[in-house]
Write an enzyme that holds these catalytic residues in place. Structure first.
Site, PDB file in Angstrom:
ATOM      1  N   HIS A 166     -39.112 -88.810  91.313  1.00  0.00           N
ATOM      2  CA  HIS A 166     -37.965 -87.933  91.064  1.00  0.00           C
ATOM      3  C   HIS A 166     -37.848 -87.506  89.605  1.00  0.00           C
ATOM      4  CE1 HIS A 166     -36.065 -88.218  95.069  1.00  0.00           C
ATOM      5  NE2 HIS A 166     -36.862 -89.276  95.133  1.00  0.00           N
ATOM      6  N   ASP A 373     -36.152 -82.934  82.394  1.00  0.00           N
ATOM      7  CA  ASP A 373     -35.494 -83.350  83.621  1.00  0.00           C
ATOM      8  C   ASP A 373     -36.473 -83.137  84.766  1.00  0.00           C
ATOM      9  OD1 ASP A 373     -33.459 -84.222  85.287  1.00  0.00           O
ATOM     10  OD2 ASP A 373     -31.949 -82.956  84.334  1.00  0.00           O
TER      11      ASP A 373
HETATM   12  P1  ADQ Z   1     -30.430 -87.460  87.878  1.00  0.00           P
HETATM   13  O1  ADQ Z   1     -31.008 -87.770  86.552  1.00  0.00           O
HETATM   14  O2  ADQ Z   1     -29.312 -88.296  88.315  1.00  0.00           O
HETATM   15  O3  ADQ Z   1     -31.518 -87.448  89.038  1.00  0.00           O
HETATM   16  P2  ADQ Z   1     -29.494 -84.701  88.630  1.00  0.00           P
HETATM   17  O4  ADQ Z   1     -30.596 -84.097  89.404  1.00  0.00           O
HETATM   18  O5  ADQ Z   1     -28.826 -83.732  87.737  1.00  0.00           O
HETATM   19  O6  ADQ Z   1     -29.981 -85.898  87.705  1.00  0.00           O
HETATM   20  O7  ADQ Z   1     -28.442 -85.299  89.606  1.00  0.00           O
HETATM   21  C1  ADQ Z   1     -27.194 -85.762  89.135  1.00  0.00           C
HETATM   22  C2  ADQ Z   1     -26.187 -85.841  90.282  1.00  0.00           C
HETATM   23  O8  ADQ Z   1     -25.016 -86.470  89.806  1.00  0.00           O
HETATM   24  C3  ADQ Z   1     -25.798 -84.463  90.788  1.00  0.00           C
HETATM   25  O9  ADQ Z   1     -25.741 -84.471  92.176  1.00  0.00           O
HETATM   26  C4  ADQ Z   1     -24.399 -84.236  90.166  1.00  0.00           C
HETATM   27  O10 ADQ Z   1     -23.551 -83.501  90.967  1.00  0.00           O
HETATM   28  C5  ADQ Z   1     -23.879 -85.638  90.034  1.00  0.00           C
HETATM   29  N1  ADQ Z   1     -22.941 -85.712  88.893  1.00  0.00           N
HETATM   30  C6  ADQ Z   1     -23.202 -85.471  87.611  1.00  0.00           C
HETATM   31  N2  ADQ Z   1     -22.090 -85.602  86.868  1.00  0.00           N
HETATM   32  C7  ADQ Z   1     -21.100 -85.936  87.711  1.00  0.00           C
HETATM   33  C8  ADQ Z   1     -19.707 -86.243  87.552  1.00  0.00           C
HETATM   34  N3  ADQ Z   1     -19.094 -86.254  86.378  1.00  0.00           N
HETATM   35  N4  ADQ Z   1     -19.025 -86.567  88.649  1.00  0.00           N
HETATM   36  C9  ADQ Z   1     -19.635 -86.593  89.842  1.00  0.00           C
HETATM   37  N5  ADQ Z   1     -20.915 -86.323  90.056  1.00  0.00           N
HETATM   38  C10 ADQ Z   1     -21.640 -86.006  89.003  1.00  0.00           C
HETATM   39  C11 ADQ Z   1     -32.924 -87.724  89.130  1.00  0.00           C
HETATM   40  C12 ADQ Z   1     -33.792 -86.910  88.192  1.00  0.00           C
HETATM   41  C13 ADQ Z   1     -33.536 -85.452  88.399  1.00  0.00           C
HETATM   42  C14 ADQ Z   1     -33.759 -85.073  89.870  1.00  0.00           C
HETATM   43  C15 ADQ Z   1     -33.007 -86.017  90.796  1.00  0.00           C
HETATM   44  C16 ADQ Z   1     -33.386 -85.794  92.252  1.00  0.00           C
HETATM   45  O11 ADQ Z   1     -33.558 -87.273  86.852  1.00  0.00           O
HETATM   46  O12 ADQ Z   1     -34.367 -84.678  87.566  1.00  0.00           O
HETATM   47  O13 ADQ Z   1     -33.292 -83.771  90.080  1.00  0.00           O
HETATM   48  O14 ADQ Z   1     -33.286 -87.357  90.480  1.00  0.00           O
HETATM   49  O15 ADQ Z   1     -34.752 -85.898  92.465  1.00  0.00           O
END
Ligand code: ADQ
Length: 720
Positions: A166, A373
């Site tokens: 991921h 990311d």
């Molecule tokens: P993450 O590093 O966690 O995931 P991301 O893909 O942006 O990064 O997912 C974050 C999740 O957390 C999103 O669904 C978002 O809505 C939620 N979130 C963020 N801030 C929030 C808040 N304040 N309140 C509630 N929810 C919040 C890892 C990898 C990424 C990859 C994913 C999936 O780092 O690059 O996209 O896995 O493979």
């Protein structure tokens, strides 16, 4: 019915005890929500860590076990020290910053953490093995479990194993700084299918197997041991329909209207991230500061809200990061705020998806500017929520999502002026342009939603191998030890290759010296048997190393033989092609750093073990092409060895020698061992009852396998 066994560090639920009451809650995060659909739809089982259960009493534990079983979950329990070393220490303290190119943040001394990481990976593999039934597919997720596919492959040779990463797979130049890089690559190569978010990550993986493990360079499948490992990109999506529905709900509309009202006509700019140093929040704030400084209208028009979920706060780097962000916000608001308004608002908490959708709906400009990311789901969630086709996404080109979301305003997050200019442009973008961009973005996010992602990966995992090799488990192979024991009493003709068979392959042929124990072994074998060493090396080289022993030596693949102390040529060979070939090889060798031309009496060998893998591939194809165009091309033959290519007189190979020796030898049994393509010619030339042994993995005509040099030598020692 075949099942899918999902394996991830976190489970879709996490367990807590609140005031003595057991609480099993759905866990948040991209991975859990992505796989929840797979788990809900079909026959599946989920293996993972349910969270810290140390405070549960026996009764609560029993109740928990029951609830997890009902949810088709097999828990892997971890102790507090294990979590601290495997999860905080190695996964989040080493692998996470390394894969995001932040080498300065990688923990300095992580040897003990890695040992625990290995141990915990083994525990996950144990849990999978305990559940696996023939036909089940296994799908392992993410960097916490890099070693699991390799551990499973050893125990379940016939299982279908998939792996999905991921986060970014870094360039091999970054990966090579990691002391445990080989273990990680070999762990991944235990899978049948390895998935990444982008083609670039997949490329880096393929390249690393070539550069760091010396495998053949490849683009979408690599041969490893006796299997084919496919790899490629399967960009993850979100539940787009769900986000759209949340954003269309009347209460989201109401919340969005309230937010706009509070902004009082200013442009609502939004950032949503886990408060992770990879997400680029400090640089984003600096870009905003730059904008306020350079473009005065922003001072009255900008309303920036940064929503930041606390995350991994036990890791030092995260605590430092949090105070850095808070200081920056204070500085900007101190400079540009008024008595009643601040340009930047930091909300340091998690919000519900419902509230999140409302925020997305209200945001005129969305800033997603991570330093790196894997994908970034926030960008996709924003797009899916904009069913009105309005709003502007400013997206880092270093997020995986940038490959798919090219209609966003793409920025380099390290370029503060560039990001500031992009925010200004976004704030001023005309409605028609917003609409044109957003419509295309939305269509793409909907098409590649999370269900289709999982479905495509699992279908590809189930697809037959493109070039299947027979899969025999170690246990099913005939036993070499037993076969040798059967013939041990007879007089034997032993045909042994040298490099890679009796001594391990090393970087420079000159360093592949025999150890004292090998000499003792060969001497002992020669007392009762007829021992022939058949090598591609030159006369001088093999004689200097083994000339003192009472065994027959054959150099240059049998072109020269020394059975009674003097070297005798096999037959008159035509060497009229040599000058032209030597000139060509010399030219290519000079142009290719770290390669070496070995000039023997008859053969010429060009070694390219240390050469940059893509350059080596290009030079080899050039070499082959130019060799074929020489007028002498019908007087020599070309043979690919291990990281070497050899040009030699026509018809001169180890097989010719082997069949000659076999014909004159009687009575007794024949044993031959070798590790590469040149030795396959021996195996092919010998009668079918000969005991032919391939050292190491690979396609072979040999009847038996020895795992490595040590394995073969152990068997030979028993024979002696
Ligand atoms: P993450 O590093 O966690 O995931 P991301 O893909 O942006 O990064 O997912 C974050 C999740 O957390 C999103 O669904 C978002 O809505 C939620 N979130 C963020 N801030 C929030 C808040 N304040 N309140 C509630 N929810 C919040 C890892 C990898 C990424 C990859 C994913 C999936 O780092 O690059 O996209 O896995 O493979």
């Amino acid at each position: 019915m075949p099942r899918t066994i999902l394996v991830s560090n976190r489970l879709p639920v996490s367990v807590q005890v609140e005031r003595g009451v057991l609480d099993v809650r759905a866990s948040s995060g991209g991975l859990a929500s992505a796989l929840r659909g797979v788990h809900a739809d079909g026959e599946s089982l989920w293996v993972g860590w349910p969270g810290d259960v140390s405070r549960l009493d026996d009764r609560q534990r029993a109740a928990l076990a029951q609830r997890l079983t009902a949810m088709r979950i097999a828990p892997v329990y971890l102790t507090a020290p294990e979590i601290s070393r495997y999860y905080d220490g190695f996964s989040n303290g080493v692998l996470w910053p390394l894969c995001h190119y932040l080498l300065d943040t990688v923990r300095v001394d992580a040897g003990r953490d890695f040992a625990t990481y290995e141990e915990v990976n083994r525990r996950f593999a144990d849990a999978v093995c305990a559940e696996w039934r023939p036909g089940d597919r296994i799908w392992v997720h993410d960097y916490q479990l890099f070693l699991v596919p390799g551990l499973l492959r050893r125990r379940l040779p016939d299982a279908r194993i998939g792996f999905f990463l991921h986060i970014p797979f870094p360039s091999s130049e970054i990966l090579r700084t990691l002391p445990w890089r080989d273990a990680i690559l070999r762990g991944l190569l235990g899978a049948d299918l390895v998935g990444f978010h982008t083609d670039t990550y997949a490329f880096h993986f393929g390249y690393a197997t070539a550069q760091l493990l010396g495998l053949e360079p490849c683009t979408d499948a690599v041969r490893y041991e006796d299997r084919v490992v496919r790899f490629g990109s399967w960009p993850i999506g979100i539940d787009a329909e769900h986000y759209e529905a949340l954003a269309r709900a009347p209460e989201a509309e109401a919340t969005a209207a309230r937010i706009r009202q509070e902004a009082a006509g200013r442009t609502v700019v939004l950032g949503v991230d886990r408060l992770d140093y990879t997400k680029g929040v400090p640089r984003r704030l600096l870009a905003i500061e730059r904008l306020l400084e350079r473009w005065p209208p922003a001072r009255t028009r900008l309303h920036f809200t940064q929503l930041a979920v606390p995350t991994r706060e036990r890791v030092d780097a995260y605590a430092r990061h949090r105070s850095e962000v808070q200081e920056l916000v204070g500085r900007i608001d101190g400079q540009y705020g008024t008595a009643t308004r601040a340009p930047v608002h930091l909300m340091h908490r998690s919000v519900s998806p419902r509230e999140l959708a409302a925020l997305y709906r209200a945001a005129d400009v969305m800033l997603v500017t991570p330093l790196r990311d894997g994908m970034n789901l926030v960008a996709k969630e924003y797009v899916a929520s904009r069913w009105d086709d309005r709003g502007v996404l400013v997206l880092s080109e270093l997020a995986g999502a940038a490959d798919e979301l090219a209609e966003a305003i793409l920025v380099n997050p390290y370029d503060l002026d560039g990001v500031a200019a992009a925010i200004q442009r976004a704030m001023q973008m005309p409605a028609e342009e917003q609409e044109a961009r957003m419509r295309l973005l939305r269509a793409r996010v909907r098409r590649g939603d999370v269900r289709s992602w999982a479905q495509r990966f699992l279908e590809d995992l189930a697809a037959p191998d493109p070039d299947p090799a027979p899969r025999t488990s170690a246990a099913a192979r005939p036993s070499l030890a037993a076969a040798l024991a059967d013939v041990a009493a007879q007089r034997l003709l032993l045909l042994l290759d040298y490099d890679g068979t009796l001594v391990p392959i090393v970087a420079q042929p000159a360093l592949g010296l025999p150890d004292a124990r090998l000499k003792v072994l060969l001497r002992a074998l020669a007392e009762r048997h007829e021992v022939h060493l058949v090598t591609g090396r030159s006369r001088g080289s093999i004689e200097a190393m083994l000339g003192e022993l009472p065994i027959a030596l054959h150099a240059e693949h049998g072109l020269w033989s020394r059975e009674g102390g003097v070297w005798v040529p096999e037959a008159a060979v035509d060497l009229s092609w040599r000058p032209a070939v030597e000139a060509l090889l010399g030219q290519i060798s000079r142009r290719t750093q770290a390669s070496m031309l070995e000039i023997k009496d008859a053969c010429l060998t060009w070694h390219y073990r240390g050469v940059e893998p893509q350059l080596a591939r290009a030079r080899l194809s050039e070499l082959r092409h130019r060799l074929m165009r020489l007028p002498e091309h019908d007087r020599f033959e070309v043979l690919a060895g291990r990281k070497a290519i050899e040009i030699r007189p026509l018809g001169a190979h180890k097989g010719t020698l082997a069949s000659k020796l076999a014909t004159r030898f009687a009575p007794g049994a024949i044993v031959a061992a070798g590790d590469d393509t040149t030795d396959e010619q021996i195996f092919a030339a010998l009668p079918p009852e000969a005991l032919t042994i391939r050292v190491g993995e690979g396609r072979t005509a040999a009847r038996f396998h020895a795992e490595d040099v040590l394995g073969l030598r152990t068997e030979l020692e028993r024979l002696a």
